[in-house]
Enzyme design. Structure first.
Site, PDB file in Angstrom:
ATOM      1  N   GLY A   1     -27.684  50.301  31.509  1.00  0.00           N
ATOM      2  CA  GLY A   1     -28.214  50.033  32.850  1.00  0.00           C
ATOM      3  C   GLY A   1     -27.313  49.039  33.568  1.00  0.00           C
TER       4      GLY A   1
ATOM      5  N   ASP B   1     -25.654  54.145  33.775  1.00  0.00           N
ATOM      6  CA  ASP B   1     -26.621  54.353  34.858  1.00  0.00           C
ATOM      7  C   ASP B   1     -26.320  53.412  36.021  1.00  0.00           C
ATOM      8  OD1 ASP B   1     -29.464  55.568  35.532  1.00  0.00           O
ATOM      9  OD2 ASP B   1     -29.520  53.456  36.121  1.00  0.00           O
TER      10      ASP B   1
ATOM     11  N   TYR C   1     -27.031  49.785  44.125  1.00  0.00           N
ATOM     12  CA  TYR C   1     -26.637  48.669  43.248  1.00  0.00           C
ATOM     13  C   TYR C   1     -25.330  48.003  43.694  1.00  0.00           C
ATOM     14  CZ  TYR C   1     -30.032  50.688  39.873  1.00  0.00           C
ATOM     15  OH  TYR C   1     -31.148  51.201  39.251  1.00  0.00           O
TER      16      TYR C   1
ATOM     17  N   LYS D   1     -27.616  57.392  41.946  1.00  0.00           N
ATOM     18  CA  LYS D   1     -28.842  57.708  42.701  1.00  0.00           C
ATOM     19  C   LYS D   1     -28.598  57.533  44.194  1.00  0.00           C
ATOM     20  CE  LYS D   1     -31.076  55.271  38.857  1.00  0.00           C
ATOM     21  NZ  LYS D   1     -30.199  54.108  38.615  1.00  0.00           N
TER      22      LYS D   1
ATOM     23  N   HIS E   1     -33.686  58.377  44.493  1.00  0.00           N
ATOM     24  CA  HIS E   1     -34.066  57.089  43.902  1.00  0.00           C
ATOM     25  C   HIS E   1     -35.568  56.796  43.972  1.00  0.00           C
ATOM     26  CE1 HIS E   1     -31.948  53.063  42.829  1.00  0.00           C
ATOM     27  NE2 HIS E   1     -33.158  53.072  42.313  1.00  0.00           N
TER      28      HIS E   1
ATOM     29  N   SER F   1     -36.526  60.008  40.657  1.00  0.00           N
ATOM     30  CA  SER F   1     -36.830  58.726  40.026  1.00  0.00           C
ATOM     31  C   SER F   1     -38.054  58.125  40.698  1.00  0.00           C
ATOM     32  CB  SER F   1     -35.631  57.777  40.151  1.00  0.00           C
ATOM     33  OG  SER F   1     -35.902  56.554  39.509  1.00  0.00           O
ATOM     34  N   ASN F   2     -38.896  57.523  39.887  1.00  0.00           N
ATOM     35  CA  ASN F   2     -40.129  56.880  40.370  1.00  0.00           C
ATOM     36  C   ASN F   2     -41.144  57.889  40.906  1.00  0.00           C
ATOM     37  OD1 ASN F   2     -39.435  53.983  39.947  1.00  0.00           O
ATOM     38  ND2 ASN F   2     -37.789  54.482  41.381  1.00  0.00           N
TER      39      ASN F   2
ATOM     40  N   SER G   1     -36.065  49.947  32.764  1.00  0.00           N
ATOM     41  CA  SER G   1     -36.589  48.615  32.397  1.00  0.00           C
ATOM     42  C   SER G   1     -37.248  48.650  31.017  1.00  0.00           C
ATOM     43  CB  SER G   1     -37.576  48.100  33.460  1.00  0.00           C
ATOM     44  OG  SER G   1     -36.955  48.024  34.733  1.00  0.00           O
TER      45      SER G   1
HETATM   46  N1  LIG Z   1     -34.684  54.047  39.067  1.00  0.00           N
HETATM   47  C1  LIG Z   1     -35.106  52.837  39.376  1.00  0.00           C
HETATM   48  O1  LIG Z   1     -35.774  52.624  40.382  1.00  0.00           O
HETATM   49  C2  LIG Z   1     -34.767  51.700  38.461  1.00  0.00           C
HETATM   50  C3  LIG Z   1     -35.448  50.475  38.558  1.00  0.00           C
HETATM   51  C4  LIG Z   1     -35.138  49.456  37.645  1.00  0.00           C
HETATM   52  C5  LIG Z   1     -34.158  49.659  36.684  1.00  0.00           C
HETATM   53  N2  LIG Z   1     -33.466  50.846  36.623  1.00  0.00           N
HETATM   54  C6  LIG Z   1     -32.376  51.067  35.635  1.00  0.00           C
HETATM   55  O2  LIG Z   1     -32.797  50.638  34.354  1.00  0.00           O
HETATM   56  C7  LIG Z   1     -31.904  49.650  33.866  1.00  0.00           C
HETATM   57  C8  LIG Z   1     -32.602  48.688  32.912  1.00  0.00           C
HETATM   58  O3  LIG Z   1     -33.687  48.043  33.526  1.00  0.00           O
HETATM   59  P1  LIG Z   1     -33.669  46.510  33.968  1.00  0.00           P
HETATM   60  O4  LIG Z   1     -32.347  46.146  34.493  1.00  0.00           O
HETATM   61  O5  LIG Z   1     -34.848  46.322  34.834  1.00  0.00           O
HETATM   62  O6  LIG Z   1     -33.948  45.647  32.669  1.00  0.00           O
HETATM   63  P2  LIG Z   1     -34.074  45.754  31.076  1.00  0.00           P
HETATM   64  O7  LIG Z   1     -33.009  46.616  30.521  1.00  0.00           O
HETATM   65  O8  LIG Z   1     -35.490  46.052  30.758  1.00  0.00           O
HETATM   66  O9  LIG Z   1     -33.775  44.207  30.707  1.00  0.00           O
HETATM   67  C9  LIG Z   1     -32.573  43.596  31.090  1.00  0.00           C
HETATM   68  C10 LIG Z   1     -32.643  42.104  30.802  1.00  0.00           C
HETATM   69  O10 LIG Z   1     -32.788  41.893  29.390  1.00  0.00           O
HETATM   70  C11 LIG Z   1     -31.683  41.132  28.891  1.00  0.00           C
HETATM   71  N3  LIG Z   1     -31.327  41.731  27.584  1.00  0.00           N
HETATM   72  C12 LIG Z   1     -30.807  42.970  27.361  1.00  0.00           C
HETATM   73  N4  LIG Z   1     -30.677  43.202  26.040  1.00  0.00           N
HETATM   74  C13 LIG Z   1     -31.091  42.079  25.411  1.00  0.00           C
HETATM   75  C14 LIG Z   1     -31.165  41.674  24.044  1.00  0.00           C
HETATM   76  N5  LIG Z   1     -30.810  42.514  23.076  1.00  0.00           N
HETATM   77  N6  LIG Z   1     -31.652  40.443  23.758  1.00  0.00           N
HETATM   78  C15 LIG Z   1     -32.028  39.600  24.755  1.00  0.00           C
HETATM   79  N7  LIG Z   1     -31.970  39.911  26.059  1.00  0.00           N
HETATM   80  C16 LIG Z   1     -31.508  41.132  26.390  1.00  0.00           C
HETATM   81  C17 LIG Z   1     -30.586  41.230  29.920  1.00  0.00           C
HETATM   82  O11 LIG Z   1     -29.806  40.049  29.896  1.00  0.00           O
HETATM   83  P3  LIG Z   1     -28.298  39.894  30.441  1.00  0.00           P
HETATM   84  O12 LIG Z   1     -28.021  41.014  31.422  1.00  0.00           O
HETATM   85  O13 LIG Z   1     -28.293  38.554  31.065  1.00  0.00           O
HETATM   86  O14 LIG Z   1     -27.396  40.002  29.265  1.00  0.00           O
HETATM   87  C18 LIG Z   1     -31.389  41.350  31.207  1.00  0.00           C
HETATM   88  O15 LIG Z   1     -31.819  40.084  31.655  1.00  0.00           O
HETATM   89  C19 LIG Z   1     -31.388  49.017  35.154  1.00  0.00           C
HETATM   90  O16 LIG Z   1     -30.267  48.196  34.945  1.00  0.00           O
HETATM   91  C20 LIG Z   1     -31.133  50.243  35.978  1.00  0.00           C
HETATM   92  O17 LIG Z   1     -29.927  50.895  35.573  1.00  0.00           O
HETATM   93  C21 LIG Z   1     -33.770  51.861  37.483  1.00  0.00           C
END
Ligand SMILES: NC(=O)c1ccc[n+]([C@@H]2O[C@H](COP(=O)([O-])OP(=O)(O)OC[C@H]3O[C@@H](n4cnc5c(N)ncnc54)[C@H](OP(=O)(O)O)[C@@H]3O)[C@@H](O)[C@H]2O)c1
Ligand SMILES: *[C@@H]1O[C@H](CO)[C@@H](O)[C@H](O)[C@H]1NC(C)=O
Ligand SMILES: *[C@@H]1O[C@H](CO)[C@@H](O)[C@H](O)[C@H]1NC(C)=O
Ligand SMILES: *[C@@H]1O[C@H](CO)[C@@H](O)[C@H](O)[C@H]1NC(C)=O
Length: 278
Positions: A35, A60, A65, A94, A128, A156-157, A205
């Site tokens: 992500g 992704d 972004y 997206k 998106h 998405s969503n 997420s």
């Molecule tokens: N389609 C949509 O509307 C939508 C919405 C939200 C997200 N997304 C996609 O989904 C991806 C992931 O979701 P997200 O960004 O919300 O968050 P996530 O992957 O649920 O969590 C990311 C957070 O966790 C930390 N982290 C990751 N691996 C870890 C580990 N092994 N130990 C400790 N901390 C860890 C990261 O820290 P650091 O980065 O500081 O290392 C960051 O702060 C997004 O980046 C995006 O590509 C899509």
């Protein structure tokens, strides 16, 4: 119906480690991707370079972004270094409906993403959000497939009702629906609906945007497997035959999040995690 699901979501092993999901377009999508939301500039470029070195073959990103250029640079540097070839990589981006508005502008956004990422085709492009003329935006993506700019398209969503609404006008069934999924939001209804329609599901997420990394229930399960809470949350998505896209810009975490293919959760553990649903 069950048979159709098994046929369309067949698990296959592409590399020694990472399984993939076969999409309804025939293309294989690696079950883990990096992500990149809320990551821009040098940190995202370095994260993508590290991820590709570690073995990730799925990234992704999204127009909104504002990091497609850096993601593209990282990809090309690693292709140049002989780490991978373009055809080994699955790139998702997206289109943001509020800005795209029309089919024509949606297609233009695809061209913009191709140029920013510096590639000749995209593996997957998603609408998106189900808002702001999204049916028109989806039409633009169907045209992009016709022009061979994009291999698979999706959404998405989208919840159950929104999928059924789009179904009235789609010419191509979405290959993927990317929705928020983590232990405290299991999304059973939407996942089951997508399974019935042969639409693969990506859980975004997966770590609750970081909120679940110290969760005591996940940590306790992890302890039994010598794994972290984060790895347990990700493994739960793999065992549900979902695609998961954890985000990190920290090399140690990027590596840790990838090490989820050498253990399995028991049926009881999967149920315990499922029941964390708030
Ligand atoms: N389609 C949509 O509307 C939508 C919405 C939200 C997200 N997304 C996609 O989904 C991806 C992931 O979701 P997200 O960004 O919300 O968050 P996530 O992957 O649920 O969590 C990311 C957070 O966790 C930390 N982290 C990751 N691996 C870890 C580990 N092994 N130990 C400790 N901390 C860890 C990261 O820290 P650091 O980065 O500081 O290392 C960051 O702060 C997004 O980046 C995006 O590509 C899509
Ligand atoms: C764009 O891709 C080509 C190869 O397809 C490569 O030679 C070039 O360096 C890339 N440009 C950038 C800015 O990464
Ligand atoms: C929605 O799409 C239609 C058809 O392309 C277009 O005429 C209309 O202006 C769009 N609506 C908005 C709010 O942009
Ligand atoms: C537990 O995991 C760590 C980190 O992956 C590893 O270095 C260590 O060797 C593992 N311990 C056992 C007993 O498998």
């Amino acid at each position: 119906m069950k048979v159709a699901v098994i046929l369309t979501l067949t698990l296959t092993i592409v590399s020694a480690k990472v399984p993939s999901i076969k999409l309804n377009t025939g293309y294989e999508m690696p079950q883990i991707g990096l992500g990149t939301w809320q990551a821009t500039g040098d940190p995202v470029k370095q994260a993508v370079k590290d991820a590709l070195k570690i073995g990730y073959r799925h990234i992704d990103t999204a127009w909104i972004y504002k990091n497609e250029k850096e993601v593209g640079e990282a990809i090309h540097e690693q292709i140049g270094a002989g780490i991978l070839k373009r055809e080994d990589l699955f790139i998702t981006t997206k289109v943001w409906p509020k800005d795209a508005k029309t089919a024509k502008k949606s297609l233009e956004t695809v061209h913009h993403s191709l140029q920013q990422l510096n590639v000749t085709y995209l593996d997957l492009v998603l609408v998106h959000r189900p808002a702001d003329n999204y049916t028109e935006v989806y039409k633009g993506l169907e045209e992009a497939v016709g022009q061979k700019l994009v291999r698979s398209i999706g959404i998405s969503n989208f919840n159950k009702a929104q999928i059924d609404s789009l179904k009235k006008t789609w010419k191509m069934k979405p290959a993927v629906n990317q929705i928020e999924i983590h232990p405290t939001l299991n999304q059973d209804d939407t996942v089951n609906h997508c399974n019935d329609l042969g639409i693969a599901v990506t859980g975004y997420s997966p770590l609750g945007t970081g909120k679940l990394i110290k969760d005591p229930t996940l940590a306790a399960i992890g302890k039994k497997h010598n794994k972290s809470a984060a790895q347990v949350a990700l493994r739960w998505q793999i065992e549900r035959h979902l695609i998961t896209i954890p985000k990190s810009v920290t090399k140690k975490y990027i590596q840790e999040d990838f090490e989820i293919f050498d253990f399995t959760l028991t049926k009881d553990e999967v149920k315990t995690i499922h029941d964390m649903h708030a």
